[in-house]
Each structure stands twice: as structure tokens, then as C-alpha cells.
Design an enzyme around this catalytic site. Structure first.
Site, mmCIF file in Angstrom:
data_model
loop_
_atom_site.group_PDB
_atom_site.id
_atom_site.type_symbol
_atom_site.label_atom_id
_atom_site.label_comp_id
_atom_site.label_asym_id
_atom_site.label_seq_id
_atom_site.Cartn_x
_atom_site.Cartn_y
_atom_site.Cartn_z
ATOM 1 N N HIS A 122 -47.450 -31.715 -47.925
ATOM 2 C CA HIS A 122 -46.343 -32.184 -47.089
ATOM 3 C C HIS A 122 -44.997 -31.627 -47.538
ATOM 4 O O HIS A 122 -44.236 -31.071 -46.747
ATOM 5 C CB HIS A 122 -46.259 -33.710 -47.115
ATOM 6 N N ASP B 37 -52.272 -30.532 -41.428
ATOM 7 C CA ASP B 37 -51.354 -31.347 -42.213
ATOM 8 C C ASP B 37 -50.568 -32.173 -41.207
ATOM 9 O O ASP B 37 -49.729 -31.634 -40.479
ATOM 10 C CB ASP B 37 -50.420 -30.470 -43.048
ATOM 11 N N HIS B 38 -50.848 -33.476 -41.148
ATOM 12 C CA HIS B 38 -50.280 -34.281 -40.054
ATOM 13 C C HIS B 38 -48.761 -34.312 -40.076
ATOM 14 O O HIS B 38 -48.138 -34.584 -39.056
ATOM 15 C CB HIS B 38 -50.850 -35.699 -40.074
#
Length: 508
Positions: A259, A196-197
Site C-alpha cells: 500500500h 492491491d485494493h
């Protein structure tokens, strides 16, 4: 270009530099690889984080030979790197590239890959890092084929094999459980890195440092002092050519499930027993498990979903969601979500957490606002101060990374008047140089085997449990879908949601 050495990091590079390894990128001709992965690898090489002996193999359907692929990678770095390319470093990076043109469903592709990797004359290190930069429907096919080719184990008894899987990780709870099951048929959980960036962003990582390295904040981080928390992920862009994907996903799946719930868990988690992967992730899972489930009535009262309509952003008229390419004319997919969540544990009992995210909002901004309880006004009753504003701590994640603290101060003069002021910390002015991109940190962590910033199986499943319950509630409710004008801050219903508790949304 001369590399500037930071004396505070001397010795750290050697401890963090991975063993020699081979990175295999499935989908190497795609947008993610060109915009994010190749520039990240280049910058890791510039900063000295990569070992001298490492190789990269790209696999995709597009027909390239090795020379053409190397030129494509060089062009990607020149176009998207955060720093101007040094040709000497760029040539070192591209010199170790190989390419296989293949369909991911073709078993012969994996035999060709195995032959390449295990060729004694090829010089490919026997530590393998597989990166699935592909559409989600290819994950199972690729993982199974890797296993059938025997590439899920290193030919070196002391070697390692890891696999990085991009989001979305499933479409709902059932599909996430199924995908986890299929991956575990080939890889053990410690080998799987679900990326998950957002967790690679410097400001997100700083949440843990801010909370647990500063003695003045952690004693206040609870229901005794905090009134409520707001988490905002606002985008000014629309679907931007991703209509066919987005219409099947929506804001809840696209942003909240991954996110935003990750941000919430970092803000709300208990101190881990150690700064180690499983210790940190254990505490995040406890938070997700403590979120109060939604009843049918709660879905109507404490969730809002909406679609953007025609409006104006930066003086330009933009179309509504239903007028976007590849969007069904009767689509009920939400482009905006607002939620009120409660965490039923000792630290946060009774403290509401408000989450909102949407496309075509007034500006791009991601932030977490922690609002503290108001101070009693007794001391200022006989002064000109009418009301005391609550203190607010805001962690700004993008675009201007930093932290802001709002507090009251006396206005100069003979009378006692209190005015709200802000104390600001900005990454750009406090630290020299540009911060690394999220993919740089996450790629390096996967190379060295640090999974702290990657989501674990139970994290994914707990997040999907909550999100799937909301999706099912919306299906049962079938009420009218709210709308909002593009360029606004969302629908009226979202303002009403937070106003029921006497609050209002912070304006980023």
C-alpha cells in the site's frame, strides 16, 4: 429500485462493459468473497457495467450445492452491499451461480471445473477470469493445476484468460521471485493481475488526475518547492483475530511493501507518456528503483519499529500486542513502522519522504501530506506576524476522502496579522451518490483487460528489494524493540526520526 443515469457517463458503459465471461472464484466460501467480491459484483450489475451473458463459478472446500451457495451469496450482498439490494437485480446475479465443492490440491476438482466450463449445454462464456481469494500458500497449487487442466488458455481462439492474485505476494524478495517464476510457467505476464485494493480507492486514483490535469500544481511538484512529504496509514484496531498471520508478517510486510510504496510511487512518478497500463507502471517502477538503498547505519538511524502496549482507545482499555491471542510471548514482530526515504532522481533529490504506519493508534486515518517550503518573511518583518507557517497540501484517503490546502490569510483588522486557514474539498459533498468500492473498480478493470491499477512483476520485486533490505538490517541490528501506548500516535523514536530534519508529524 430505479437506477439513476448520469448523463456524463452515457456511452461510457458500453465502452467499459466487458465481453461475456466466466468468473471462477477459488475460496468462494471465504470472508473476502462474502464481504467484498459478491457485493462488488452486485453493485457492478446495478450500475450496468456487467454484460448480460456472464457466469460465476465458486470453488471451495465447504460443502454447498448450487442452491445453498446462491443463498449464501444473496445473504452476503444483503449484509455488505453499499446500497440496499434490489431483489430483481440480486436474483439475476445469483441465478448465474454454480458451485464446486473441492480441495484445491485435488486434480479431480480441475477436471470437474473444465467439464463444467466446456459443456456445450452449460452456456459458460469461453473468456475466463480466475480469482484466487485464498491463503497465499494455495496460489502455486491452483495456478499449476489450472495449467495442467489446460484452462490457462481459452477454448475460443479469440477468447481470453486472466488470473487475479491477492496480496501478500510473497514474504520477501526471494519468495516473490519464486512465486513470479511459478506463475509464469502457466500464465504470461499480461494475464496476471496482482491486486492491491488501495489502488482501487477513488482518492488514490485521483492522485494522478490531481497532479496531471491541473496546471497549477505540477510545476510546483519538485525539490524546488516541496520541503518534504509524509505518508500516514494509521489504524485504531489491533490484530483482530489475525494474530497467527500478523505475527509472521508485521507492519512492514503488511502495509509498507504494498500500500504505502504504491502511494509513494504515485506521488513521486514522472508524467507517463500516455494513460495506459504499462506507461503508468513504467514510471512507478522508476521511482521504486530510485529509492536510496539503506546501509547498516541507515537502518538504525532512519527506520523505527515498535510494538503497541496496553492502552485506551475510545475510552476502552485494550491489551498490548504480546497479550493478543496467537501471539508468541517473546515476539519481536513490529506493529508500527516509520521510515525516512530519499529518492535519488532529478525531481526529488534531497526531499525526504516520511512513511509511518501502525496499529492501535489514536484514530483511523490514511493521508498524504505535501509540505511546501516556507515563504521568506522579509515583507512581514515590521508586522505582528511572528512566523509564517509553510503551505501544506493534504490528500485524505480514508475515512473522509478529500483534499485540503493550508495557506496563510490576513486576519481582519487594522494590523497586519497572518493566520493559517484551510481550503477543503470533500468527495461526499462535491459528488452526488456513494462512490464505488475499490473492488468494484478493480474487478471491472480486470474484466476489460485494463491492468493500470494492478502491480506488475517488476513493481513487486523492486518493492520487495527495499523491504527485504530493511528486514535483514533489523535482523543484524537486534537492538531493543521500541514500544508505544495503544491510543497514542506511536513511539517517541518516530518523533525523533522526523525531528532530526527539523520537522514534526502532522496530526490527522
Amino acid at each position: 429500485m430505479q437506477t439513476v443515469v448520469n448523463p456524463l457517463r452515457e456511452g461510457l458503459t458500453e465502452r467499459r462493459r466487458p465481453d461475456p465471461f466466466t468468473l471462477v472464484i477459488f475460496g468462494a466460501a471465504g470472508d473476502l468473497a462474502h464481504r467484498k467480491l459478491f457485493p462488488a459484483l452486485y453493485n457492478l450489475m446495478v450500475d450496468g457495467w456487467l454484460p448480460p451473458d456472464f457466469r460465476i463459478v465458486g470453488i471451495a472446500r465447504r460443502a454447498y450445492n448450487n442452491a445453498e451457495f446462491r443463498q449464501e451469496v444473496a445473504t452476503s450482498v444483503q449484509s455488505f452491499s453499499r446500497r440496499p439490494p434490489d431483489l430483481a437485480v440480486l436474483n439475476r446475479l445469483t441465478g448465474g451461480l454454480s458451485y464446486i465443492t473441492a480441495d484445491f490440491k485435488d486434480p479431480a476438482a480441475y477436471e470437474a471445473l473444465k467439464t463444467l466450463l466446456t459443456d456445450p449445454e452449460g452456456g459458460f462464456p469461453p473468456n475466463y477470469l480466475f480469482y484466487l481469494a485464498t491463503p497465499p500458500q494455495a496460489y502455486r497449487v491452483i495456478a499449476a493445476a489450472i495449467g495442467e487442466a489446460g484452462l490457462n488458455r481459452s477454448p475460443d481462439p479469440h477468447g481470453w484468460v486472466r488470473i487475479i492474485v491477492e496480496k501478500p505476494f510473497g514474504h520477501d524478495l526471494e519468495s516473490a521471485l519464486s512465486l513470479n517464476h511459478d506463475l509464469h510457467q502457466v500464465f504470461e505476464e499480461p494475464q496476471i493481475y496482482r491486486i492491491d485494493h488501495y489502488l482501487g480507492k477513488e482518492t488514490v486514483q485521483n492522485i494522478l488526475v490531481f497532479r496531471f490535469a491541473n496546471g497549477i500544481f505540477e510545476p510546483l511538484w519538485n525539490r524546488q518547492y516541496i520541503d518534504h512529504v509524509q505518508i500516514t496509514v494509521a489504524e485504531s484496531l489491533g490484530v483482530e483475530g489475525r494474530g497467527s498471520y500478523y505475527d509472521q508478517a508485521g507492519a512492514l510486510r503488511d502495509m509498507v511493501q504494498n500500500h504505502m510504496l504504491q502511494l509513494l510511487s504515485l506521488i513521486a512518478m514522472e508524467p507517463p507518456v500516455a494513460f495506459e497500463a504499462d506507461a503508468v507502471r513504467d514510471e512507478k517502477v522508476k521511482v521504486l528503483r530510485s529509492i536510496r538503498p539503506f546501509s547498516t547505519r541507515d537502518i538504525t538511524q532512519f527506520t523505527v519499529r515498535a510494538q503497541y502496549e496496553t492502552g485506551s482507545i475510545d475510552g476502552e482499555v485494550v491489551p498490548g500486542y504480546l497479550d493478543e491471542p496467537d501471539i508468541a510471548s517473546d515476539s519481536r514482530t513490529e506493529t508500527y513502522v516509520a521510515l525516512r526515504l530519499l529518492i535519488d532522481n532529478w525531481r526529488w533529490a534531497g526531499v525526504p519522504f516520511y512513511l509511518r504506519t501502525g496499529k492501535r493508534l489514536a484514530k483511523r486515518a490514511t493521508e498524504i501530506a505535501i509540505q511546501f517550503k516556507r515563504a521568506p518573511r522579509q515583507f512581514f518583518r515590521q508586522t505582528e506576524t511572528s512566523e509564517l507557517e509553510p503551505n501544506q497540501l493534504t490528500i485524505k484517503i480514508q475515512p473522509d476522502e478529500g483534499i485540503s490546502l493550508r495557506f496563510g490569510a490576513k486576519v481582519p483588522g487594522p494590523a497586519i496579522r497572518v493566520r493559517t486557514v484551510n481550503m477543503e474539498f470533500l468527495y461526499g459533498t462535491s459528488f452526488a451518490g456513494s462512490p464505488p468500492e475499490a473492488y468494484e473498480r478493480l474487478l471491472l478493470d480486470a474484466m476489460v483487460g485494463d491492468s493500470t491499477l494492478f502491480t506488475r512483476k517488476d513493481e513487486v520485486e523492486e518493492a520487495w528489494t527495499l523491504v527485504t533490505s530493511i528486514l535483514h538490517g533489523w535482523e543484524r541490528a537486534r537492538g531493543p524493540l521500541a514500544t508505544y501506548e495503544s491510543g497514542s500516535w506511536g513511539p517517541r523514536e518516530a518523533d525523533e526520526l522526523i525531528a532530526r530534519d527539523g520537522f514534526q508529524w502532522r496530526r490527522p
